[in-house]
Write a protein that holds these residues in place. Structure first.
Motif, short mmCIF file in Angstrom:
data_model
loop_
_atom_site.label_atom_id
_atom_site.label_comp_id
_atom_site.label_asym_id
_atom_site.label_seq_id
_atom_site.Cartn_x
_atom_site.Cartn_y
_atom_site.Cartn_z
N VAL A 38 39.94 30.75 38.72
CA VAL A 38 40.03 31.97 39.52
C VAL A 38 41.27 32.74 39.06
O VAL A 38 42.39 32.24 39.14
CB VAL A 38 40.13 31.66 41.04
N ARG A 40 44.17 35.49 39.14
CA ARG A 40 44.95 36.35 40.03
C ARG A 40 45.02 37.75 39.40
O ARG A 40 44.71 37.93 38.23
CB ARG A 40 46.36 35.78 40.21
N VAL A 53 44.91 31.00 39.91
CA VAL A 53 45.44 30.63 41.21
C VAL A 53 46.06 29.23 41.15
O VAL A 53 47.07 28.95 41.81
CB VAL A 53 44.36 30.72 42.31
N ASP A 83 46.88 28.32 48.72
CA ASP A 83 45.76 29.20 48.39
C ASP A 83 44.49 28.41 48.08
O ASP A 83 43.55 28.94 47.48
CB ASP A 83 46.11 30.08 47.18
N GLU A 86 40.73 29.52 48.09
CA GLU A 86 40.24 30.45 47.06
C GLU A 86 39.39 29.74 46.01
O GLU A 86 38.74 30.39 45.20
CB GLU A 86 41.42 31.19 46.43
N GLY A 90 37.36 32.74 46.25
CA GLY A 90 37.96 33.62 45.26
C GLY A 90 39.28 34.20 45.74
O GLY A 90 39.67 34.03 46.89
N ASP A 91 39.95 34.86 44.82
CA ASP A 91 41.22 35.51 45.13
C ASP A 91 40.98 37.00 45.28
O ASP A 91 40.51 37.64 44.34
CB ASP A 91 42.24 35.25 44.00
N LYS A 97 41.47 42.52 50.87
CA LYS A 97 41.52 41.74 52.11
C LYS A 97 41.64 42.65 53.32
O LYS A 97 40.99 42.43 54.35
CB LYS A 97 42.70 40.77 52.08
N TYR A 104 37.62 37.86 56.91
CA TYR A 104 38.13 37.13 55.74
C TYR A 104 39.20 36.14 56.20
O TYR A 104 39.20 34.98 55.78
CB TYR A 104 38.71 38.09 54.70
N ASP A 108 39.17 32.05 55.81
CA ASP A 108 40.29 31.41 55.13
C ASP A 108 40.94 30.35 56.03
O ASP A 108 41.24 29.24 55.58
CB ASP A 108 41.31 32.47 54.71
#
Length: 196
Positions: A38, A40, A53, A83, A86, A90-91, A97, A104, A108
């Protein structure tokens, strides 16, 4: 009416329900693999590999340990996993966001709680520890912005706060192949779990 599928099959064979995640469906190999792939900054970084990430999480853990040298190992583990959701969701950059809204954050939070419980952490970590991890996270974001994402120091200061120059000079970002980062993440996790 048929409910939409809300689970994902992991490489470990686990089936993780995103709406009702359980700790027994969480494996560190899945987290490490997912986070290593993933990107960033939506992939908008200099270099031959995306800044993942997983790499970010390792840096945040290093920064946290430097800023909080007497913190118990369990909070270093919390920094490494900050994190972790993610790996399946995903990031998303902060503006996305904000546009998605509170749903979201709720997703999370559910995933974070299940991950924490799976690895022996409280579902919700104390606010003071969360703030310390966020401080390390902001320094990491500042370093990433300046070193690999094309931001000036002035822009990074506006977005992530002015950072201690002596501390910023102690960390250098080097992009690496995802499999190498995945293995480092897995090894760091094992080292921290063994030290608990």
């Amino acid at each position: 009416m048929k409910q939409p599928r809300a689970w994902q099959r992991m490489l470990s064979g686990r089936r993780l329900d995103l709406l009702d995640p359980t700790p027994v469906d969480i494996e560190i190999a899945d987290i490490a693999h997912g986070l290593a792939f993933v990107a960033r900054w939506n992939g908008q970084t200099r270099g031959d590999f995306a800044y993942s990430v997983a790499e970010h999480s390792l840096l945040v853990t290093d920064i946290f340990a430097r800023q909080q040298p007497s913190a118990p190992v369990k909070w270093q583990l919390a920094a490494l996993l900050h994190d972790a959701p993610e790996y399946v969701i995903g990031d998303m950059i902060s503006p996305v966001k904000a546009a998605v809204g509170p749903d979201y954050g709720a997703l999370d939070d559910r995933l974070t709680a299940a991950i924490h419980i799976r690895f022996g952490l409280p579902a919700q970590i104390p606010v003071a520890i969360k703030r310390q991890i966020k401080k390390a996270d902001k320094l990491s974001a500042w370093l990433e912005a300046v070193q690999i994402a094309g931001f000036t120091q002035a822009e990074a200061n506006k977005l992530f706060g002015k950072q201690d120059a002596a501390l910023t000079k102690q960390f250098s970002i080097h992009l690496r192949p995802p499999m190498e980062v995945r293995d480092d993440f897995t090894n760091r996790h094992k080292k921290l779990m063994d030290a608990l």
